[in-house]
Structure formats: C-alpha cells, structure tokens
Design an enzyme around this catalytic site. Structure first.
Site, PDB file in Angstrom:
ATOM      1  N   ASP A 288       0.870  -1.180   0.000  1.00  0.00           N
ATOM      2  CA  ASP A 288       0.000   0.000   0.000  1.00  0.00           C
ATOM      3  C   ASP A 288       0.906   1.229   0.000  1.00  0.00           C
ATOM      4  O   ASP A 288       2.111   1.139   0.206  1.00  0.00           O
ATOM      5  CB  ASP A 288      -0.953  -0.033   1.206  1.00  0.00           C
ATOM      6  CG  ASP A 288      -2.194   0.843   0.967  1.00  0.00           C
ATOM      7  OD1 ASP A 288      -2.237   1.555  -0.050  1.00  0.00           O
ATOM      8  OD2 ASP A 288      -3.117   0.811   1.808  1.00  0.00           O
TER       9      ASP A 288
ATOM     10  N   GLY B 226     -11.651   4.124   1.112  1.00  0.00           N
ATOM     11  CA  GLY B 226     -12.369   5.036   1.997  1.00  0.00           C
ATOM     12  C   GLY B 226     -13.592   4.427   2.656  1.00  0.00           C
ATOM     13  O   GLY B 226     -14.584   5.118   2.892  1.00  0.00           O
TER      14      GLY B 226
ATOM     15  N   CYS C 290     -14.598 -19.524  21.184  1.00  0.00           N
ATOM     16  CA  CYS C 290     -13.755 -19.898  20.055  1.00  0.00           C
ATOM     17  C   CYS C 290     -12.859 -21.052  20.476  1.00  0.00           C
ATOM     18  O   CYS C 290     -12.496 -21.157  21.647  1.00  0.00           O
ATOM     19  CB  CYS C 290     -12.908 -18.701  19.635  1.00  0.00           C
ATOM     20  SG  CYS C 290     -11.669 -19.070  18.376  1.00  0.00           S
TER      21      CYS C 290
HETATM   22  N1  GUN Z   1      -6.465   1.214   3.261  1.00  0.00           N
HETATM   23  C1  GUN Z   1      -7.705   1.370   3.750  1.00  0.00           C
HETATM   24  N2  GUN Z   1      -8.431   2.225   2.983  1.00  0.00           N
HETATM   25  C2  GUN Z   1      -7.627   2.599   1.981  1.00  0.00           C
HETATM   26  C3  GUN Z   1      -7.805   3.461   0.849  1.00  0.00           C
HETATM   27  O1  GUN Z   1      -8.872   4.040   0.617  1.00  0.00           O
HETATM   28  N3  GUN Z   1      -6.737   3.582   0.004  1.00  0.00           N
HETATM   29  C4  GUN Z   1      -5.547   2.929   0.222  1.00  0.00           C
HETATM   30  N4  GUN Z   1      -4.547   3.085  -0.649  1.00  0.00           N
HETATM   31  N5  GUN Z   1      -5.362   2.127   1.284  1.00  0.00           N
HETATM   32  C5  GUN Z   1      -6.386   1.966   2.138  1.00  0.00           C
HETATM   33 ZN    ZN Z   2      -9.711 -18.176  19.187  1.00  0.00          ZN
END
Ligand code: GUN
Ligand code: ZN
Length: 574
Positions: free
Chosen positions: A93, A192, A275
């Site tokens: 990311d 988002g 669990c």
């Molecule tokens: N991780 C959680 N939400 C988002 C997002 O909207 N964009 C990116 N790039 N990473 C995320």
């Molecule tokens: Zn567990």
C-alpha cells in the site's frame, strides 16, 4: 503493467464469486484475505503467517518502509521478497491510509510508485486520497480528481495496480470513479470504507459497493480496501468483492479487542471464550492473564484465525448456494448489518441477474428479508411464463402452478409453520407437470412439443419424473436435485425452432466450432452474443453465427459475465 494477471470465475452465488486469480504465475483462490504485515510492529512473524495461517499473499505498507531510513536501505538492498523471506505474492500500500488519518504524508505519488517498483512489489498502489464519509461534496470532488490524476501516473507501473476508487458517500462520484478506474485497471479497490465499517454503517457500505460494482466490468477483480472484520465478509462478498485486507486483526489486538464473526468484544469483559482456535484452546480464559505483550501477540493470532475462518465459511456458502442464509445469520449480530442486508433489496434486480437460477441448497426462509431474495425475484419473473389454472399460494413467491411445485426453488422451499397456508391439493398428471416445467424453464409455449404419446419414466426410489421419451428416443431428463429439464438434441431442436433468436441461445464465434463439435466446453472469449434473460445454471442452446444448433449445455456465468470475461468456461457441455 508487466506482471501477468489472469482472473476467471469458478463458482457463484448472488453477486459473489469464487475465482481463480493468477498474478505473476502465482495462483490464488478468491475471495481471499490478505493479512497486513507491519515490519515495525510484527505481531505475527512472516514464518507463522506462512506456516500457521497458510498465507499465500501478504500486504505491507511501503510508506512505512520508505519513511524509516534503515529499513528503507535494507529493503531496497534485498528486495521485499527476500527481506520478508516470503515467496508468495506481496502487495504494497502507498501511505494513503496514513494520509486519511493524519491529513498529510511526506512523499509524493511518483516517489511512492517508484519505490514500490524498486522493492519488487507485485501488487502496488498509487497515493489515492481516501475521503471520509460525508465530507463536503466539493472536498470529495477535489480529492477524487486528484486521485484520478494520480491513477494516471501509475498506469505504466511495473506492478499490478491496486487502483483506488474514491468518492466518499456520494454515489454519483463513486460511479464516475468506478467508470474511469475500471476502464484503465484490472484490479480495482474500493477505498475510503474503513470508517463506515467501524461505525457499522453497512447500508452505506452496500450502496457504495453496489454502485462501484455496477459500473465496473464484471471481470475486474475488486478489492475492499481495509475491510478486515469478519462480520462484513458475507455482505461484501455477496456484492462481488474478491479481495480483503486486514490490518484489523493486529490493530484490534493492540486495543485488546477480541474479534468474533458476530462482532468485537473487549477481552477484559469476557469470562468465556467463544472460540476453539489453537490460541483459545491452549489458553482458554487464561489468555487474559498473560503478560501484556504476549497477550497482544496471541490475541492477534486468534483474531486472524477467526477472520480466515469466516472467509472459508463464506466460500463454502458460495459453493453450496446458501450465502443468503449466512447473510441472514450475520445480520442478526448487529442492527447495522440488518440495515445493510435490507439495503440489498434496492439492488435486487441487478443481483438477480447475477444469481444462478438453481442451487444445490434448499431455500430456507429466515426472516422478512428473505422475501426480497434474488431467487424470489427470478422465480416471480419466470412464473409469469406458465399458463396454469391450478395454483398454490407459496409466500413469498405468490401463486405457484401445482405442476411445478417440485421445481427449484419451490420444491426446496422451507419456511416456518406460520407462513405456510393450508392449500387445496391438486392431482396433476405427469404430462402436465412436464409441460409446466418446460414453460417455466424456457418460456410460454415451450410445452407445445410435449405430446400425449410421450413416455415418462420415474425413479423407482423417489417416484419422481426422471426421463422423457418420444417413442424409444430419450428427449430429456429431469434432474433429481431441482426438477429442471435437461433437453437432448430432439427437444433442443424444437426449442430453437419455437423461440426466436436470441432466446435461449449462446452464440459462438466460428473459431470455437471445431472444439465444441469435439464436446469441449464453451469458453467465454468465444461467445459473441447471449440471451440476456438467461441465468447462470440455465440449460442453453449453443449456436453458431448462422443460428445452427451446435450443442446443449449448462450456462456457468451470468450473461453480463459472459460478455465481460475473456477467460474461463461460459457453458459446460455434457
Ligand atoms: N487502506 C484502507 N483504505 C484505503 C484506501 O482508501 N486507500 C488505500 N490506498 N489504502 C487503504
Ligand atoms: Zn480463538
């Protein structure tokens, strides 16, 4: 994009799909969870993610690496795979999430894209701007415009771009974003949405996912960015999300929050553990008494176990065709989820076009929302095809002809006693049953080929209709599981004559004709046209461009999927 990328659908239920995804020759089965690994705070080491959790793909935040000079040098030097000692797929990311939480980041789109290329990321992200829910629309527009501009700067990246679709809670913006991103990228990420999930705003989440999905080609792999809580998987998968990533298992653990598929508990408030994962079995409630660091590590493992477990449950439900039943169960764990489930009604028509027409599982009525299920929408539409006077009221389907009471979904419909009315019993002749099924399955008038001299053979064991003969020739069989008709050549020819192009047809390119004549399945890429009224699991006529009948088979995908995919089987030929 220089990394190889292939995706095809193997199984379906509602809008959900089990897919085969191949990136860089590494194969994954979707829906899949991508655990996020944080090199600064590794609660579960990579070797355990591999061995204990069988992780085939990991996600790492490249911005965290970039920002830390020592780490940056090491990862640049070794490459991300050697640094993590992980041969599976590595997704990165971009720091967008930090951007959302802290308002700014100390990198640029170009820098972070280049950095992900340099460290050897196979799936990367540009610096999209996640708008918060309900921001001023003008702000959401600005942020979307910048996001789209940044997506353009990533179009030639050496990795598969995990392309963020933004637009806050504004569905018109989400629509524009989906259309633009879907045009340029094969892997599309709905961004988002973390805040919505955290606030249990599942009806908004449904609106966003459905709007995005409706505006993307069906062959785009869809990632729900940051959706890592098991409570949301069935709903997001039902709408067609394929990838989920979870940092939540670790973040929740740091807060001493214990995940379950029905919601989150504070570990401190638990007196019993609901669990039996390896962690909970080992420690029981003594988990609470472990030293802080060890407690958090073990809690992270439990959280990841239940997260993966729920995704398997979702996949099994897709295989069995009872994802609706799972959705109903999950919806009872929080009113927000029930609202989400109820919101699906708004997308019933779209979802019913994706949903298979027959399923392996019974239809269990499990509450008011079962009235709006996709099977009900499809069945009610087809009920209009049947011209019968003998009808039986079966809520929520309405008046069902007595002739087709054995057919899916009527035959496998199970409801609470108070819903079932005492109805008159009709005695229906076998030939009338066959006629009714023909009309329901293929259309009005489809019963006219069924003549009195046809012989009907029943199963000795169940006493149900199984085979239909004309003289000595077997012209159709009736499937035991759903009582639908599987036509043989004679009947298929008649159907083709009766119903005009393109009804009941899947048209294939000339290139495919030799393969199909050989008895091979029909691949989606060879299909040039298809009857939009067909549904996955329908029996279809496969014809060439001149409308000559080539073969008969079972449609595997929905018509829109057949059109959008150029990989995978469209029609399975017997
Ligand atoms: N991780 C959680 N939400 C988002 C997002 O909207 N964009 C990116 N790039 N990473 C995320
Ligand atoms: Zn567990």
């Amino acid at each position: 994009m220089s990394v190889e990328f292939n995706f095809e659908i193997r199984d379906k239920d509602i809008g959900a799909r089990i897919g085969r995804l191949e990136i860089n020759r590494k194969r994954l089965e979707t829906p899949i969870l991508i655990p996020v690994y944080n090199p600064n705070k590794p609660l579960i080491p990579v070797k355990d993610l591999k061995r204990k959790f069988n992780a085939k793909i990991l996600m790492v935040n490249s911005y965290i690496i970039l920002r830390n000079e020592e780490l940056r040098k090491e990862v640049l030097d070794l490459g991300i795979h050697r640094y993590l000692d992980f041969k599976g797929l590595i997704a990165t990311d971009s720091g967008s999430y930090q951007l959302m939480n802290y308002g700014n980041v100390s990198t640029t789109n170009k820098e972070i894209i280049e950095f992900q290329e340099k460290i050897g990321s196979e799936v990367g992200a540009f610096l999209d701007i996640p708008s918060l829910p309900d921001v001023y629309k003008s702000r959401a527009i600005e942020q979307l415009e910048l996001t789209l501009k940044r997506s353009w700067e990533a179009r030639d990246a050496s990795f598969v771009v995990n392309a963020g679709i933004q637009g806050s809670t504004y569905l018109d913006l989400r629509k524009i974003a989906a259309k633009k991103i879907g045009k340029n990228f094969k892997l599309c990420a709905i961004g988002g949405i973390v805040r919505l999930m955290e606030e249990y705003r599942f009806s908004d989440l449904v609106d966003i996912i459905a709007t995005v999905k409706k505006n993307l080609p069906m062959n785009r792999v869809v990632h729900a960015f940051g959706l890592g809580h098991p409570i949301a998987f069935s709903l997001a998968a039902a709408l067609g999300c394929d990838l989920f990533d979870s940092a939540a298992y670790a973040l929740y653990a740091q807060d001493l929050r214990y995940m379950t598929e029905n919601g989150t508990k504070r570990l401190d408030n638990l007196e019993y553990l609901p669990c039996s994962c390896p962690i909970c079995s080992k420690y029981g409630i003594e988990l609470k008494e472990l030293p802080e660091k060890e407690k958090i590590r073990n809690l992270a493992m439990h959280n990841l176990y239940v997260t993966l477990e729920e995704l398997n449950r979702v996949k099994q439900a897709i295989k069995e065709g009872n994802l609706w039943e799972l959705l109903s169960i999950r919806a009872r764990s929080h009113p927000g989820l029930l609202s989400g489930l109820e919101r699906l009604k708004k997308y019933g028509r779209w979802l019913s076009e994706l949903d298979p027409i027959t399923k392996k599982s019974s239809f269990y009525y499990s509450g008011n929302e079962s009235r709006y299920r996709t099977e009900v929408i499809n069945a009610r539409k087809r009920l209009k095809r049947v011209s019968s006077m003998n009808r039986v009221e079966i809520p929520p389907f309405g008046k069902v002809p007595a002739e087709i009471l054995d057919v899916y979904p009527f035959g496998s419909f199970r409801a609470p006693e108070n819903l079932i009315k005492e109805e008159p019993c009709f005695s229906v002749r076998d030939i009338e049953r066959v006629k009714g099924i023909m009309e329901y399955q293929f259309g009005p008038g489809a019963s006219e080929f069924i003549e009195k001299n046809f012989r009907i053979k029943k199963s000795r064991r169940t006493r149900r209709i199984r085979w239909i003969y004309k003289g000595k020739e077997l012209i159709a069989s009736v499937r035991a599981s759903d009582h639908l008709i599987i036509p043989k050549r004679y009947l298929a020819d008649k159907l083709k004559k009766k119903f005009e192009y393109p009804r009941l047809r899947v048209v294939v390119d000339d290139d495919a004709v030799p393969f199909i004549s050989d008895g091979k399945s029909v691949f989606a890429k060879f299909v040039t046209d298809i009857d939009p009224e067909l549904r996955a699991n329908d029996e279809v006529l496969v014809v060439d461009k001149e409308d000559n009948l080539l073969t008969i088979g079972t449609l595997i995908l929905s018509p829109t999927e057949v059109k959008d995919f150029d990989r995978g089987v469209a029609v399975r030929v017997r």
